[in-house]
Structure formats: C-alpha cells, structure tokens
Design a protein around this motif. Structure first.
Motif, PDB file in Angstrom:
ATOM      1  N   ALA A  45       0.835  -1.203   0.000  1.00  0.00           N
ATOM      2  CA  ALA A  45       0.000   0.000   0.000  1.00  0.00           C
ATOM      3  C   ALA A  45       0.871   1.254   0.000  1.00  0.00           C
ATOM      4  O   ALA A  45       0.570   2.227  -0.705  1.00  0.00           O
ATOM      5  CB  ALA A  45      -0.946  -0.001   1.201  1.00  0.00           C
ATOM      6  N   SER A  46       1.948   1.234   0.769  1.00  0.00           N
ATOM      7  CA  SER A  46       2.875   2.377   0.776  1.00  0.00           C
ATOM      8  C   SER A  46       3.473   2.589  -0.604  1.00  0.00           C
ATOM      9  O   SER A  46       3.586   3.729  -1.068  1.00  0.00           O
ATOM     10  CB  SER A  46       3.996   2.153   1.801  1.00  0.00           C
ATOM     11  N   ASP A  47       3.850   1.498  -1.259  1.00  0.00           N
ATOM     12  CA  ASP A  47       4.385   1.598  -2.630  1.00  0.00           C
ATOM     13  C   ASP A  47       3.380   2.243  -3.567  1.00  0.00           C
ATOM     14  O   ASP A  47       3.728   3.121  -4.365  1.00  0.00           O
ATOM     15  CB  ASP A  47       4.757   0.220  -3.174  1.00  0.00           C
ATOM     16  N   ARG A  48       2.117   1.808  -3.479  1.00  0.00           N
ATOM     17  CA  ARG A  48       1.082   2.356  -4.366  1.00  0.00           C
ATOM     18  C   ARG A  48       0.840   3.846  -4.105  1.00  0.00           C
ATOM     19  O   ARG A  48       0.704   4.630  -5.042  1.00  0.00           O
ATOM     20  CB  ARG A  48      -0.224   1.575  -4.204  1.00  0.00           C
ATOM     21  N   VAL A  49       0.802   4.229  -2.846  1.00  0.00           N
ATOM     22  CA  VAL A  49       0.564   5.638  -2.509  1.00  0.00           C
ATOM     23  C   VAL A  49       1.716   6.506  -3.002  1.00  0.00           C
ATOM     24  O   VAL A  49       1.500   7.557  -3.626  1.00  0.00           O
ATOM     25  CB  VAL A  49       0.352   5.817  -0.990  1.00  0.00           C
ATOM     26  N   MET A  50       2.952   6.061  -2.742  1.00  0.00           N
ATOM     27  CA  MET A  50       4.100   6.857  -3.187  1.00  0.00           C
ATOM     28  C   MET A  50       4.141   6.966  -4.709  1.00  0.00           C
ATOM     29  O   MET A  50       4.398   8.047  -5.253  1.00  0.00           O
ATOM     30  CB  MET A  50       5.400   6.279  -2.648  1.00  0.00           C
ATOM     31  N   ALA A  97       1.612   6.853  -6.765  1.00  0.00           N
ATOM     32  CA  ALA A  97       0.538   7.756  -7.176  1.00  0.00           C
ATOM     33  C   ALA A  97       0.915   9.216  -6.942  1.00  0.00           C
ATOM     34  O   ALA A  97       0.674  10.078  -7.801  1.00  0.00           O
ATOM     35  CB  ALA A  97      -0.753   7.416  -6.423  1.00  0.00           C
ATOM     36  N   VAL A  98       1.504   9.495  -5.797  1.00  0.00           N
ATOM     37  CA  VAL A  98       1.931  10.870  -5.495  1.00  0.00           C
ATOM     38  C   VAL A  98       2.997  11.335  -6.490  1.00  0.00           C
ATOM     39  O   VAL A  98       2.924  12.438  -7.043  1.00  0.00           O
ATOM     40  CB  VAL A  98       2.451  10.986  -4.045  1.00  0.00           C
ATOM     41  N   LEU A  99       3.987  10.480  -6.728  1.00  0.00           N
ATOM     42  CA  LEU A  99       5.070  10.856  -7.639  1.00  0.00           C
ATOM     43  C   LEU A  99       4.560  11.048  -9.063  1.00  0.00           C
ATOM     44  O   LEU A  99       4.977  11.983  -9.756  1.00  0.00           O
ATOM     45  CB  LEU A  99       6.183   9.810  -7.597  1.00  0.00           C
ATOM     46  N   ASP A 100       3.647  10.182  -9.506  1.00  0.00           N
ATOM     47  CA  ASP A 100       3.081  10.325 -10.850  1.00  0.00           C
ATOM     48  C   ASP A 100       2.239  11.589 -10.975  1.00  0.00           C
ATOM     49  O   ASP A 100       2.298  12.297 -11.973  1.00  0.00           O
ATOM     50  CB  ASP A 100       2.224   9.114 -11.209  1.00  0.00           C
TER      51      ASP A 100
END
Length: 70
Positions: free
Chosen positions: A34-39, A41-44
């Motif tokens: 989940a942390s990977d997905r959030v980061m 998404a934020v970076l994109d």
C-alpha cells in the motif's frame, strides 16, 4: 536550484514508512504494498523536483539485537 514556471520548486516528503513491520503476517506485506502504491501515485501526479524520505524507513521494532535502531 531547479525552479519551474512561476518559481515553483515541488518537494514530496515521505515519513515513517516502517517497511518490514509485522512481516510474518499478511498485514505487514500488505501495508508495504500500500505504501508503494501511494508513493507511486503521489510521484506520478505531482512530478516533484525533490523527493525526501525521513523517519523510520525500515522498522526495527522486532529485531532481536539490543539497540539495533541506534
């Protein structure tokens, strides 16, 4: 410095991710994913000029070595 249009310099800050916490259950690896997905998404979405990681990136709560987090 690398300022964009209008003098903007965008920073993404990720803090206390605690990767590896509770790794022997389903909860810990799910939280890491989940942390990977959030980061991602934020970076994109934000395309920051600088990314900073602070705090406890990797957990040390369950390490058997005394003072392993020092």
């Amino acid at each position: 410095m690398w300022f964009g249009p209008g003098g903007v310099f965008k920073v993404a800050l990720f803090v206390d991710l605690h990767y590896g916490e509770d790794a022997w259950t389903d909860w810990g690896p799910a939280q890491d994913a989940a942390s990977d997905r959030v980061m991602a998404a934020v970076l994109d979405a934000e395309n920051p000029d600088l990314v900073v990681y602070l705090g406890d990136l990797v957990t040390a709560n369950n390490l058997p070595v005394p003072n392993a987090s020092l």
